[in-house]
Design a protein around this motif. Structure first.
Motif, PDB file in Angstrom:
ATOM      1  N   ASP A 171      -6.572   3.571   1.268  1.00  0.00           N
ATOM      2  CA  ASP A 171      -6.886   4.629   0.301  1.00  0.00           C
ATOM      3  C   ASP A 171      -6.240   4.267  -1.033  1.00  0.00           C
ATOM      4  O   ASP A 171      -5.053   4.535  -1.247  1.00  0.00           O
ATOM      5  CB  ASP A 171      -6.357   5.979   0.821  1.00  0.00           C
ATOM      6  N   SER A 172      -7.017   3.636  -1.912  1.00  0.00           N
ATOM      7  CA  SER A 172      -6.449   3.196  -3.193  1.00  0.00           C
ATOM      8  C   SER A 172      -6.323   4.333  -4.194  1.00  0.00           C
ATOM      9  O   SER A 172      -5.742   4.158  -5.255  1.00  0.00           O
ATOM     10  CB  SER A 172      -7.278   2.054  -3.787  1.00  0.00           C
ATOM     11  N   ASN A 173      -6.847   5.513  -3.856  1.00  0.00           N
ATOM     12  CA  ASN A 173      -6.660   6.668  -4.742  1.00  0.00           C
ATOM     13  C   ASN A 173      -5.214   7.132  -4.726  1.00  0.00           C
ATOM     14  O   ASN A 173      -4.728   7.701  -5.681  1.00  0.00           O
ATOM     15  CB  ASN A 173      -7.503   7.863  -4.264  1.00  0.00           C
ATOM     16  N   TYR A 174      -4.564   6.899  -3.588  1.00  0.00           N
ATOM     17  CA  TYR A 174      -3.220   7.449  -3.408  1.00  0.00           C
ATOM     18  C   TYR A 174      -2.375   6.465  -2.599  1.00  0.00           C
ATOM     19  O   TYR A 174      -2.158   6.645  -1.406  1.00  0.00           O
ATOM     20  CB  TYR A 174      -3.314   8.814  -2.709  1.00  0.00           C
ATOM     21  N   MET A 175      -1.972   5.382  -3.286  1.00  0.00           N
ATOM     22  CA  MET A 175      -1.203   4.332  -2.625  1.00  0.00           C
ATOM     23  C   MET A 175       0.281   4.706  -2.674  1.00  0.00           C
ATOM     24  O   MET A 175       1.055   4.188  -3.477  1.00  0.00           O
ATOM     25  CB  MET A 175      -1.472   2.996  -3.341  1.00  0.00           C
ATOM     26  N   ASP A 176       0.655   5.638  -1.818  1.00  0.00           N
ATOM     27  CA  ASP A 176       2.030   6.143  -1.824  1.00  0.00           C
ATOM     28  C   ASP A 176       2.926   5.235  -0.978  1.00  0.00           C
ATOM     29  O   ASP A 176       2.431   4.363  -0.247  1.00  0.00           O
ATOM     30  CB  ASP A 176       2.067   7.595  -1.324  1.00  0.00           C
ATOM     31  N   PRO A 177       4.256   5.411  -1.077  1.00  0.00           N
ATOM     32  CA  PRO A 177       5.157   4.540  -0.306  1.00  0.00           C
ATOM     33  C   PRO A 177       4.869   4.550   1.194  1.00  0.00           C
ATOM     34  O   PRO A 177       5.024   3.529   1.864  1.00  0.00           O
ATOM     35  CB  PRO A 177       6.548   5.109  -0.612  1.00  0.00           C
ATOM     36  N   ALA A 178       4.412   5.693   1.733  1.00  0.00           N
ATOM     37  CA  ALA A 178       4.133   5.758   3.181  1.00  0.00           C
ATOM     38  C   ALA A 178       3.010   4.792   3.548  1.00  0.00           C
ATOM     39  O   ALA A 178       3.081   4.101   4.578  1.00  0.00           O
ATOM     40  CB  ALA A 178       3.753   7.189   3.575  1.00  0.00           C
ATOM     41  N   GLN A 179       1.973   4.729   2.718  1.00  0.00           N
ATOM     42  CA  GLN A 179       0.850   3.836   3.009  1.00  0.00           C
ATOM     43  C   GLN A 179       1.271   2.366   2.838  1.00  0.00           C
ATOM     44  O   GLN A 179       0.882   1.503   3.634  1.00  0.00           O
ATOM     45  CB  GLN A 179      -0.339   4.156   2.094  1.00  0.00           C
ATOM     46  N   LEU A 180       2.069   2.109   1.803  1.00  0.00           N
ATOM     47  CA  LEU A 180       2.543   0.729   1.588  1.00  0.00           C
ATOM     48  C   LEU A 180       3.418   0.268   2.757  1.00  0.00           C
ATOM     49  O   LEU A 180       3.304  -0.875   3.223  1.00  0.00           O
ATOM     50  CB  LEU A 180       3.321   0.629   0.263  1.00  0.00           C
ATOM     51  N   ASP A 181       4.273   1.177   3.248  1.00  0.00           N
ATOM     52  CA  ASP A 181       5.125   0.845   4.411  1.00  0.00           C
ATOM     53  C   ASP A 181       4.270   0.574   5.644  1.00  0.00           C
ATOM     54  O   ASP A 181       4.520  -0.361   6.403  1.00  0.00           O
ATOM     55  CB  ASP A 181       6.101   2.000   4.728  1.00  0.00           C
ATOM     56  N   TRP A 182       3.265   1.429   5.842  1.00  0.00           N
ATOM     57  CA  TRP A 182       2.353   1.266   6.996  1.00  0.00           C
ATOM     58  C   TRP A 182       1.688  -0.112   6.933  1.00  0.00           C
ATOM     59  O   TRP A 182       1.639  -0.838   7.922  1.00  0.00           O
ATOM     60  CB  TRP A 182       1.314   2.382   6.971  1.00  0.00           C
ATOM     61  N   LEU A 183       1.216  -0.458   5.738  1.00  0.00           N
ATOM     62  CA  LEU A 183       0.514  -1.733   5.567  1.00  0.00           C
ATOM     63  C   LEU A 183       1.463  -2.906   5.826  1.00  0.00           C
ATOM     64  O   LEU A 183       1.106  -3.870   6.513  1.00  0.00           O
ATOM     65  CB  LEU A 183      -0.063  -1.803   4.150  1.00  0.00           C
TER      66      LEU A 183
END
Lengths: 183, 310
Positions: free
Chosen positions: B144-156
């Motif tokens: 979800d590039s609309n909302y690249m929050d720290p949680a998503q970056l950590d998940w990735l």
């Protein structure tokens, strides 16, 4: 000479004390914000418990119905909500400071560029109103998100013009916003 | 004399008819290797306008010769309002032929999408803003590039090294590289994502948002495609640069992709059915992605894998 050293020492001590005091104030503001968000999420979950759980479905009407019912429940539970209920004056000032630091640092040009390329939107905002379905949701630059207090998944930060919006993700509802947050 | 003119005119008409038929007949440039992973790519598709339907029809037509199993959607899946009728006219009807044949669609959210689209079962998002799935020897990461929050970056960062596949493909809405004038690249998103892609050996990235087709020369060892014109189109919006390998901005397109072993074959097809780009990419070696990780982290413009293109 001795007097100069004493003056310098006192100045340093005073500056340290001020910085410490400001740090404590900052931490207190953030704690205060997080407590307010937690309170909102509690309300969101209470509203959600009254509804059937939304799971992936073939019927878009079921998704819309759930969104509208959740919105109605939340609105009913916070009828008196006003701008500033979560982003109080002190918290807003702290956010503006955090955003200002982020957008003046080495990544400033990158963030501005990201905001410009994300299809900026202009919109009159109202607490408890739904984010209009026909208006695109501007993406929030990741570097900005890295420097703001973390949020639970029920809510997100969105940029609308120069405002920072706290939005209920599932209800698509404007929970609160800070005017003139983005320099 | 009159007869001669008539014969010439008739011949010309017949020739034109034949060439139109030839243009409409799918000309496949993919090898159809046994057990290969086959999929299609569309971006910025959900307009509900005739051009979307015509592009979708072309996809169905190509599927007769290239039986792809699934489609990845690069966001802006439903433009404008999102009533049940909109889901019908902007997704279910244009892709009916594919849906009826059991083709699965995997979507990501664009800036025009209601985030609650993640609960729409035919988009296969499982109720999540970002997710991963595997097909054959390819692991896909839908972000979800609309909302690249720290949680998503950590998940990735946590999930990419767990990808137990030969190829890793990421897809999301906003392009890290693009030479379209209207939007262009998202530098802040690139600064956060590309070091992770390079660190964990992501091979290919697909994005939309700009309403053109563009293949970018490898950046930091990664292959990038922009395809945001499966429904929308911004004519002559592309300003090709030395980073552009191929561009097309005068009609709608979709892509067909086939992955077999260490080769990725692609064919980009216009609404009229003509091939606007095709080629084969060789899977990057781990040594090159290691060097790219270093370069991406240092912010250099290292690009060392362009020999995979033809």
């Amino acid at each position: 000479m001795k007097r100069a050293i004493i003056r310098l020492t006192l100045t340093v001590c005073w500056a340290n004390a001020r910085s410490q005091e400001r740090g404590n104030l900052d931490a207190a503001s953030i704690d205060n914000f997080e407590a307010r968000v937690a309170e909102y999420v509690k309300l969101h979950n209470t509203a959600k418990e009254k509804l059937a759980r939304l799971t992936p479905t073939d019927a878009p009407s079921a998704i819309k119905r759930h969104e509208h019912e959740l919105t109605r429940e939340i609105r009913g539970m916070r009828r008196q909500a006003r701008q500033g209920d979560i982003f109080s004056a002190g918290i807003s000032a702290q956010f503006r400071r955090l955003i200002g630091i982020t957008m003046k640092g080495p990544q400033a040009a990158r963030i501005q560029d990201s905001l410009q390329r994300a299809e900026p939107v202009r919109l009159e905002l109202q607490v408890n109103a739904a984010y209009p379905a026909s208006v695109p949701l501007q993406s929030t630059p990741p570097s900005l998100l890295m420097n703001l207090p973390k949020l639970p998944p029920e809510v997100d930060y969105r940029v609308v013009g120069d405002k920072l919006v706290l939005r209920d993700v599932e209800a698509n509802l404007i929970v609160d916003f800070i005017p003139h947050a983005i320099p | 004399m009159r007869r001669a003119v008539l014969v010439i005119l008739t011949s010309l008409l017949l020739a034109q008819h034949a060439s139109l038929n030839a243009a409409q007949k799918p000309v496949l440039k993919l090898p159809l290797r046994p057990k290969s992973v086959r999929f299609a790519v569309i971006g910025d598709s959900g307009t509900g306008k005739p051009e979307q339907y015509e592009t979708a029809k072309q996809m169905a037509s190509y599927r007769d010769t290239f039986p792809f199993e699934f489609v990845i959607m690069l966001g802006d899946n439903i433009y404008g309002t999102e009533t049940p009728a909109d889901f019908k006219t902007k997704f279910e009807e244009p892709y009916k032929a594919l849906l009826d044949e059991g083709v699965k669609f995997y979507a990501v959210l664009g800036n025009h999408d209601d985030p609650n689209e993640r609960f729409y079962k035919p988009f296969n998002m499982g109720g999540e803003r970002y997710y991963s799935f595997k097909n054959g020897n390819v692991q896909f990461f839908a972000l979800d590039s609309n909302y690249m929050d720290p949680a998503q970056l950590d998940w990735l960062d946590n999930q990419l090294p767990k990808a137990n596949a030969n190829w890793t493909i990421c897809f999301f809405h906003h392009a890290l590289y693009s030479h379209a004038r209207f939007h262009g690249p998202d530098a802040d998103l690139r600064a956060r994502l590309e070091p992770l892609f390079a660190k964990h050996g992501v091979n290919v990235v697909f994005s939309g948002h700009d309403h053109v087709y563009e293949r970018i020369k490898p950046q930091n060892g990664i292959y990038y495609f922009v395809l945001g014109n499966a429904g929308q189109l911004r004519v002559h919006d592309l300003r090709p640069s030395k980073e552009t390998a191929k561009g097309f901005d005068t009609d709608r397109t979709f892509m067909l992709v086939e992955i077999a072993g260490d080769k990725l074959y692609f064919q980009t097809i216009s609404r009229a059915g003509s091939t606007v780009d095709s080629g084969v990419l060789k899977k990057q070696s781990s040594a090159s992605t290691g060097a790219a990780a270093h370069a991406a982290a240092a912010g250099s413009g290292y690009a060392g894998m362009d020999d995979g293109y033809r």
